[in-house]
Design a protein around this motif. Structure first.
Motif, PDB file in Angstrom:
ATOM      1  N   LYS A  16      91.383 102.942  28.397  1.00 18.90           N
ATOM      2  CA  LYS A  16      90.047 102.958  29.000  1.00 18.90           C
ATOM      3  C   LYS A  16      90.160 103.210  30.505  1.00 18.90           C
ATOM      4  O   LYS A  16      91.062 102.675  31.160  1.00 18.90           O
ATOM      5  N   PHE A  17      89.219 104.008  31.005  1.00 13.24           N
ATOM      6  CA  PHE A  17      89.156 104.332  32.434  1.00 13.24           C
ATOM      7  C   PHE A  17      88.256 103.287  33.079  1.00 13.24           C
ATOM      8  O   PHE A  17      87.050 103.250  32.818  1.00 13.24           O
ATOM      9  N   GLU A  18      88.821 102.397  33.901  1.00 13.49           N
ATOM     10  CA  GLU A  18      88.071 101.233  34.393  1.00 13.49           C
ATOM     11  C   GLU A  18      88.212 101.059  35.897  1.00 13.49           C
ATOM     12  O   GLU A  18      89.127 101.600  36.508  1.00 13.49           O
ATOM     13  N   GLU A  19      87.317 100.238  36.450  1.00 12.14           N
ATOM     14  CA  GLU A  19      87.401  99.821  37.854  1.00 12.14           C
ATOM     15  C   GLU A  19      88.059  98.435  37.845  1.00 12.14           C
ATOM     16  O   GLU A  19      87.535  97.516  37.216  1.00 12.14           O
ATOM     17  N   ILE A  20      89.210  98.306  38.492  1.00  8.84           N
ATOM     18  CA  ILE A  20      89.901  97.008  38.543  1.00  8.84           C
ATOM     19  C   ILE A  20      90.343  96.743  39.996  1.00  8.84           C
ATOM     20  O   ILE A  20      90.399  97.675  40.804  1.00  8.84           O
ATOM     21  N   PRO A  21      90.653  95.499  40.342  1.00 12.04           N
ATOM     22  CA  PRO A  21      91.088  95.237  41.720  1.00 12.04           C
ATOM     23  C   PRO A  21      92.413  95.930  42.013  1.00 12.04           C
ATOM     24  O   PRO A  21      93.307  95.963  41.160  1.00 12.04           O
ATOM     25  N   ALA A  22      92.542  96.502  43.214  1.00 12.79           N
ATOM     26  CA  ALA A  22      93.817  97.124  43.602  1.00 12.79           C
ATOM     27  C   ALA A  22      94.842  96.025  43.851  1.00 12.79           C
ATOM     28  O   ALA A  22      94.497  94.967  44.377  1.00 12.79           O
ATOM     29  N   PRO A  23      96.108  96.248  43.452  1.00  8.14           N
ATOM     30  CA  PRO A  23      97.124  95.215  43.695  1.00  8.14           C
ATOM     31  C   PRO A  23      97.474  95.127  45.190  1.00  8.14           C
ATOM     32  O   PRO A  23      97.182  96.046  45.956  1.00  8.14           O
ATOM     33  N   LYS A  24      98.098  93.991  45.575  1.00  9.27           N
ATOM     34  CA  LYS A  24      98.522  93.807  46.970  1.00  9.27           C
ATOM     35  C   LYS A  24     100.033  93.677  46.996  1.00  9.27           C
ATOM     36  O   LYS A  24     100.634  93.090  46.089  1.00  9.27           O
ATOM     37  N   ALA A  25     100.643  94.224  48.040  1.00 10.81           N
ATOM     38  CA  ALA A  25     102.115  94.198  48.128  1.00 10.81           C
ATOM     39  C   ALA A  25     102.596  92.833  48.612  1.00 10.81           C
ATOM     40  O   ALA A  25     102.214  92.378  49.692  1.00 10.81           O
ATOM     41  N   GLY A  26     103.445  92.184  47.791  1.00 12.05           N
ATOM     42  CA  GLY A  26     104.089  90.944  48.196  1.00 12.05           C
ATOM     43  C   GLY A  26     105.448  91.252  48.811  1.00 12.05           C
ATOM     44  O   GLY A  26     105.789  92.432  49.042  1.00 12.05           O
ATOM     45  N   ALA A  27     106.234  90.217  49.049  1.00 12.52           N
ATOM     46  CA  ALA A  27     107.559  90.409  49.655  1.00 12.52           C
ATOM     47  C   ALA A  27     108.399  91.363  48.801  1.00 12.52           C
ATOM     48  O   ALA A  27     108.437  91.244  47.574  1.00 12.52           O
ATOM     49  N   GLY A  28     109.020  92.325  49.443  1.00  3.99           N
ATOM     50  CA  GLY A  28     109.902  93.259  48.732  1.00  3.99           C
ATOM     51  C   GLY A  28     109.165  94.302  47.918  1.00  3.99           C
ATOM     52  O   GLY A  28     109.788  95.045  47.157  1.00  3.99           O
ATOM     53  N   GLN A  29     107.848  94.365  48.094  1.00  4.19           N
ATOM     54  CA  GLN A  29     107.058  95.323  47.285  1.00  4.19           C
ATOM     55  C   GLN A  29     106.381  96.374  48.149  1.00  4.19           C
ATOM     56  O   GLN A  29     106.131  96.165  49.343  1.00  4.19           O
ATOM     57  N   VAL A  30     106.062  97.499  47.506  1.00  5.37           N
ATOM     58  CA  VAL A  30     105.435  98.629  48.193  1.00  5.37           C
ATOM     59  C   VAL A  30     104.190  99.030  47.408  1.00  5.37           C
ATOM     60  O   VAL A  30     104.237  99.130  46.180  1.00  5.37           O
ATOM     61  N   LEU A  31     103.083  99.243  48.122  1.00  5.15           N
ATOM     62  CA  LEU A  31     101.865  99.734  47.472  1.00  5.15           C
ATOM     63  C   LEU A  31     101.764 101.239  47.733  1.00  5.15           C
ATOM     64  O   LEU A  31     101.792 101.683  48.877  1.00  5.15           O
TER      65      LEU A  31
END
Ligand code: NAP
Length: 320
Positions: A16-31
Motif C-alpha cells: 500500500k502507498f501510504e503517508e507515514i512518519p519519516a524516520p529519524k537518524a539515531g547514533a551511527g545512522q544516516v537518513l
C-alpha cells in the motif's frame, strides 16, 4: 513521507502507498532522501512471506536505493548531508521518500552514476562481484556462461567479466535481451528458449566446455549446466525457484564444483572487498547499471509483477 507499506504477506497488491512518519537518524545512522529504489526478485519472495528472511509486519520493502544524505546521527563520519550515496540494505526499507540506514550500509555514489542507476548497484553488482571474484575465483582467459544475462545480476556479470578478461557467453529469452547482452560486452549471446542452444555453447568452446557458469534459474538448468562444463569447471547457483534432477556423475567426470551463496551472508571483510571493487568499476566506467524501466513509487505492485515476468531488460526502479 510517502512510503510503500506491507501489512500482511501476499500478492503484489498487499503493498500500500501510504503517508507515514519519516524516520529519524539515531547514533551511527544516516537518513537518506531516496531518489530511486531498486526492485529485486527477492523483494517479491519476501512480500509473499515464503522467504528465508521474514520481516516483522508492517514493513517497507527494498534493499537497494540511491539518493542524497539528509541527516546523520552521533558518531557518523563516513558521509555528510548533501552527499550522493547508494544503499546496501537499510534499517527502514528503500521503497519510501526517506530511508534510514546504518553508517556501514551507505556508500558514496560516483558522479557518473545516476540515482536510477545507483538503485541497481548493491544486489545486482554485489551478487555478480561475489559470484565471480569470491566464489568462482574466475580468472582472465577463462570462458564464462552467464545463464540469464539480460536481467540485473546478468548484465552486471557480463560487464564485470568482460573487464576481467574472460570470454563471455550470455543468454536471454528475447531478441531485445540478446541485443542488450551483446551491447554490454558479451562475446556471444544465445537464446535460452531455443532448442539445443546448449550444443552451441559447447561448439563455442571447441567442445571443451565452459569454465564457469553463473546460473540464474538452477531449477531449470542445473542438470544441463553440468554437461556444459569443462574439466575443473564451476557452476555458481545464484537463483533457483524449485527442485531439479542432476546426474552426479557429470560432476565426478569433470572434477567440477557446484557452488552457491546468498548475498546476505557476506562477511564484513568480503563486503569491504566488494564495495571497493564496485566503486572502482563505477568510477572508471567499466560498470554501468542499465535501467530498463522507471516507475512511480505508487506503482510498486506493477513493478513486482513485471520483475517476475520473462523479457528482462536491466533493472526496474521506483521513483518516489
Ligand atoms: P531479473 O532481473 O528478473 O532477471 C532474470 C534473468 O533470468 C533474466 O536474464 C531472464 O532472461 C533469465 N531467465 C529467464 N528464464 C531463464 C532460463 N530458462 N534460463 C536462464 N535464465 C533465464 O533477476 P536478477 O535480479 O538478475 O536475479 C536473477 C536470479 O538470481 C533471481 O532468481 C534472484 O532471486 C536471484 N538472486 C540471488 C541472489 C543471491 O544472493 N543468491 C542475489 C540476487 C539475485 P529473460 O527474461 O530474457 O528470459
Amino acid at each position: 513521507m510517502k512510503a510503500i507499506v506491507v501489512h500482511e504477506f501476499g500478492a503484489p497488491e498487499v503493498m500500500k502507498f501510504e503517508e507515514i512518519p519519516a524516520p529519524k537518524a539515531g547514533a551511527g545512522q544516516v537518513l537518506v532522501r531516496v531518489e530511486a529504489a531498486g526492485v529485486n526478485p527477492a523483494d517479491t519472495y519476501m512480500r509473499n512471506g515464503a522467504y528465508a528472511i521474514k520481516p516483522p509486519l508492517p514493513y517497507t520493502p527494498g534493499f537497494d536505493g540511491a539518493g542524497v544524505v539528509e541527516a546523520f546521527g552521533e558518531g557518523v563520519t563516513k558521509v555528510k548531508p548533501g552527499d550522493r550515496v547508494y544503499l546496501a540494505r537499510s534499517v527502514s526499507g528503500t521503497y519510501a521518500e526517506f530511508s534510514l540506514a546504518l553508517e556501514e550500509q551507505v556508500y558514496k555514489l560516483p558522479d557518473r552514476i545516476s540515482f536510477a542507476q545507483g538503485a541497481g548497484v548493491f544486489v545486482p553488482y554485489g551478487t555478480a562481484y561475489r559470484a565471480l571474484h569470491q566464489v568462482a575465483h574466475a580468472r582472465g582467459g577463462e570462458t564464462l556462461l552467464v545463464h540469464g544475462a539480460s536481467g540485473g545480476v546478468g548484465i552486471a556479470s557480463v560487464q564485470m567479466a568482460r573487464a576481467m578478461g574472460l570470454v563471455v557467453i550470455g543468454t536471454a529469452g528475447t531478441d531485445k535481451g540478446l541485443e542488450l547482452v551483446k551491447r554490454e560486452g558479451a562475446h556471444h549471446a544465445l537464446n535460452h528458449g531455443a532448442a539445443g542452444y546448449q550444443k552451441e555453447v559447447l561448439q563455442l568452446t571447441g567442445g571443451s566446455g565452459v569454465d564457469v557458469i553463473l546460473e540464474m534459474l538452477a531449477n531449470v538448468n542445473l542438470g544441463e549446466d553440468l554437461k556444459m562444463l569443462a574439466r575443473g569447471g564451476r557452476v555458481v547457483v545464484i537463483g533457483s525457484r524449485g527442485d531439479v534432477t542432476i546426474t552426479p556423475r557429470d560432476i565426478m567426470l569433470r572434477g567440477a564444483s557446484v557452488l552457491g551463496f546468498v548475498l546476505w551472508n557476506i562477511s564484513d571483510e568480503d563486503a569491504a572487498d566488494m564495495h571497493a571493487g564496485l566503486g572502482a568499476g563505477f568510477e572508471n566506467g567499466t560498470l554501468r547499471p542499465v535501467v530498463g524501466k522507471e516507475l512511480p513509487l505508487a506503482e510498486a505492485p506493477r513493478a513486482h509483477k513485471e520483475v517476475m515476468e520473462p523479457g528482462a531488460f536491466g533493472k526496474i526502479v521506483l521513483v518516489p
